[in-house]
Design an enzyme around this catalytic site. Structure first.
Site, PDB file in Angstrom:
ATOM      1  N   GLY A  45      -7.600  -6.913  -3.452  1.00 46.29           N
ATOM      2  CA  GLY A  45      -7.994  -6.205  -2.247  1.00 46.29           C
ATOM      3  C   GLY A  45      -6.911  -5.214  -1.857  1.00 46.29           C
ATOM      4  N   GLN A  50      -2.086   0.282   3.841  1.00 53.84           N
ATOM      5  CA  GLN A  50      -1.093   0.007   2.792  1.00 53.84           C
ATOM      6  C   GLN A  50      -0.762   1.248   1.956  1.00 53.84           C
ATOM      7  OE1 GLN A  50      -3.401  -3.600   1.289  1.00 53.84           O
ATOM      8  NE2 GLN A  50      -1.308  -4.150   0.787  1.00 53.84           N
ATOM      9  N   CYS A  97       0.632 -10.606  -1.072  1.00 46.87           N
ATOM     10  CA  CYS A  97       0.235  -9.267  -0.628  1.00 46.87           C
ATOM     11  C   CYS A  97       0.982  -8.222  -1.444  1.00 46.87           C
ATOM     12  CB  CYS A  97       0.564  -9.111   0.853  1.00 46.87           C
ATOM     13  SG  CYS A  97       0.154  -7.491   1.522  1.00 46.87           S
ATOM     14  N   LEU A  98       0.283  -7.170  -1.845  1.00 51.27           N
ATOM     15  CA  LEU A  98       0.921  -6.103  -2.619  1.00 51.27           C
ATOM     16  C   LEU A  98       2.016  -5.405  -1.807  1.00 51.27           C
ATOM     17  CD1 LEU A  98      -2.276  -4.528  -4.248  1.00 51.27           C
ATOM     18  CD2 LEU A  98      -0.555  -5.940  -5.396  1.00 51.27           C
ATOM     19  N   HIS A 139      -7.726 -10.980   5.334  1.00 49.86           N
ATOM     20  CA  HIS A 139      -6.399 -10.434   5.021  1.00 49.86           C
ATOM     21  C   HIS A 139      -6.426  -8.893   5.094  1.00 49.86           C
ATOM     22  CE1 HIS A 139      -2.555 -10.504   2.492  1.00 49.86           C
ATOM     23  NE2 HIS A 139      -2.945  -9.244   2.376  1.00 49.86           N
ATOM     24  N   GLU A 140      -7.471  -8.286   4.513  1.00 46.15           N
ATOM     25  CA  GLU A 140      -7.543  -6.816   4.494  1.00 46.15           C
ATOM     26  C   GLU A 140      -7.883  -6.256   5.878  1.00 46.15           C
ATOM     27  OE1 GLU A 140      -6.234  -5.655   2.007  1.00 46.15           O
ATOM     28  OE2 GLU A 140      -6.492  -7.342   0.642  1.00 46.15           O
ATOM     29  N   HIS A 143      -4.840  -5.986   7.821  1.00 47.85           N
ATOM     30  CA  HIS A 143      -4.027  -4.815   7.456  1.00 47.85           C
ATOM     31  C   HIS A 143      -4.398  -3.586   8.282  1.00 47.85           C
ATOM     32  CE1 HIS A 143      -1.305  -5.778   4.201  1.00 47.85           C
ATOM     33  NE2 HIS A 143      -2.241  -6.299   3.434  1.00 47.85           N
TER      34      HIS A 143
HETATM   35 NI    NI Z   1      -2.103  -7.439   1.670  1.00 47.94          NI
END
Ligand code: NI
Length: 176
Positions: A45, A50, A97-98, A139-140, A143
């Site tokens: 995702g 981000q 998380c990225l 989670h997204e 963000h």
């Molecule tokens: Ni993330």
């Protein structure tokens, strides 16, 4: 186009993104670039914030339970202006998380939810989610409200993780 993924503690990650007024070619391009970037980073995702975009857009491709070998694009979904319309249950999952590389932690989320959004063509739709898909959606959506998974941990745990990241960044700066 591959976009740069911002990493904690980049202040932009705290941005509360604004709703998309019209799903035009610019938004479609953002969706496509985000999708490409998510696959390149091997994520399941990715959220607009981000990659430095302050519009409410998320993309996901979460492997299903019975999917077997992962096939890129099988569960790809883009959501513009996603909104949780109902939720129930509780689940705890070890998230990563990225934007917070190298860190994972148990986070409590709703176990099932319904989300309303616009698709890549600007058409409204509703999706029901459970399991990892439900967790990833929350989670997204966090963000695009400027919230990281580490913000959902206890203060003690969060401070520990922040110290660990700070140390790693300092070591990186000193490295030859
Ligand atoms: Ni993330």
């Amino acid at each position: 186009m591959i976009l740069e993924i911002l990493k904690f503690p980049d202040p932009f990650l705290k941005t509360k993104a604004v709703p998309v007024e019209k799903v035009d070619d610019g938004i479609k391009k953002i969706i496509d670039d985000m999708t490409e970037t998510m696959y390149k980073a091997k994520g399941i995702g990715l959220a607009s914030v981000q990659v430095g975009v302050d519009k409410r857009v998320i993309v996901l491709d979460v492997p299903g339970d019975g999917d077997g070998e992962r096939v890129q694009g099988r569960n790809l979904i883009a959501l513009v202006n996603p909104e949780i319309v109902s939720s129930e249950g509780q689940t705890i999952y070890e998230e990563g998380c990225l934007s917070v590389p190298g860190i994972t932690a148990d986070v409590e989320r709703f176990s099932r939810l319904k989300v309303r959004a616009l698709d890549r063509e600007g058409r409204p739709f509703e999706v029901s989610a459970e399991g990892l898909f439900a967790i990833a959606l929350q989670h997204e959506i966090d963000h695009i409200d400027g919230v990281l998974f580490i913000d959902r941990l206890s203060r003690l745990k969060r401070e520990m993780i922040k110290r660990k990241i700070k140390k790693a960044l300092e070591a990186e700066e000193k490295a030859l």
